[in-house]
Design an enzyme around this catalytic site. Structure first.
Site: not given
Length: 313
Positions: A183, A187, A170
């Site tokens: 998150y 990533k 991402s």
């Protein structure tokens, strides 16, 4: 330095066997459709059985296979079963895409935490690590074995056969996004995994395996439902799921790129890894770059890490 990546036509993927996770909805389902249209045989996993099975039925009327397999990426056995389904049906696996992912769950660093509430284990937040880090590690390990296997039917068994592993990260993999604590960390881990594999898997025998990462910015999926309206009103660029899928399929069809990080913005993509590597002497310093490269060369393939019994627990 950083070069724009123009996804090539998917024609080279006709007859190829592709395994991916997170294929039932969103970007994943778009990948499945694009690959199937190109004539590839697609074996896709997801925990969402109903949409996964519906997609399989939708694509079942042509010669190219489209097979849904229930797959919880946090289960090693499920990852194995997904690859085995493809290998058993087709005799080889050509490309693998770790696409499944989970957005932020709860608030790991809630500013209202007290000495009492902090005692509760953040299980909901840590589920992100299971899906976004453990899942791709499992997937990549299994993929590394299946991708290098010769075709059991004797076709495509030469060293020239193109094989690849694509890891979906991402924009949060190389920058920070407010509030996405776990998150963002997860990533970033995917870029680390790509970087440590790109020099190793490309040396695999009898088939070398290309390894790349994908870093989409704002993409119109379920993950951004709460901010999509405000984003559109701001005039900032965004991707459709089809945009991201097109780049991922392009990386497979390209046949050459290895160790790339494809940043996707407004439907366009750039290999930002090239710029990062080319400017190391600027942000690290020429002398430090030289010393780091010497150290990396000295460590070779890293076998001594596992050979060192004192570090094994």
């Amino acid at each position: 330095m950083t070069t724009q990546f123009h996804p090539p036509d998917a024609t080279p993927l006709k007859g190829k066997v592709v395994v991916l996770t997170g294929g039932a909805l969103g970007v994943g389902s778009c990948i499945v459709r694009l690959l199937h249209t190109a004539g590839a045989h697609v074996f896709f996993g997801d925990i969402l059985d109903e949409p996964g099975q519906a997609l399989e039925r939708e694509l079942s009327s042509t010669d190219a296979k489209a097979k849904f397999v229930h797959c919880d990426v946090t289960s090693y056995a499920d990852n194995l079963a997904l690859f085995d389904a493809a290998y058993s049906a087709c005799g080889h696996v050509d490309h693998a895409i770790a696409n499944a992912g989970l957005g932020e769950q709860g608030n790991m660093f809630d500013s209202e935490l007290t000495l009492e509430s902090v005692k509760e284990e953040p299980k909901k937040s840590m589920s992100i690590v299971d899906v976004n880090v453990k899942g791709p590690l499992y997937f990549a390990r299994v993929a590394s074995a299946y991708l290098r296997q010769p075709d059991v039917n004797g076709k495509g068994s030469t060293a020239a056969a193109d094989k690849s592993l694509t890891l979906v990260s991402s924009v949060a993999g190389f920058r920070e996004d407010p509030g996405l604590y776990v998150y963002v960390a997860s990533k970033h881990a995917i870029l680390g995994l790509m970087r440590v594999l790109r020099g190793t898997l490309i040396q695999s025998k009898p088939h070398s395996i290309r390894t790349n990462a994908i870093c989409p910015w704002m993409t119109k999926t379920r993950l951004v439902a709460g901010i999509e309206k405000v984003w559109a009103e701001s005039g900032l660029p965004s991707n459709s799921p089809e945009d991201v899928a097109r780049v991922i399929v392009g990386v497979l069809a390209d046949g050459k790129v290895n160790g790339g990080t494809m940043y996707i913005e407004g439907g366009r993509s750039w290999n930002i890894e090239q710029g990062l590597l080319a400017t190391r002497h600027e942000w690290l310093g020429a002398e430090r770059e030289k010393e780091l490269d010497r150290g990396t060369e000295l460590m070779g393939g890293g076998e001594h890490w596992t050979a060192n019994k004192s570090s094994q627990v």
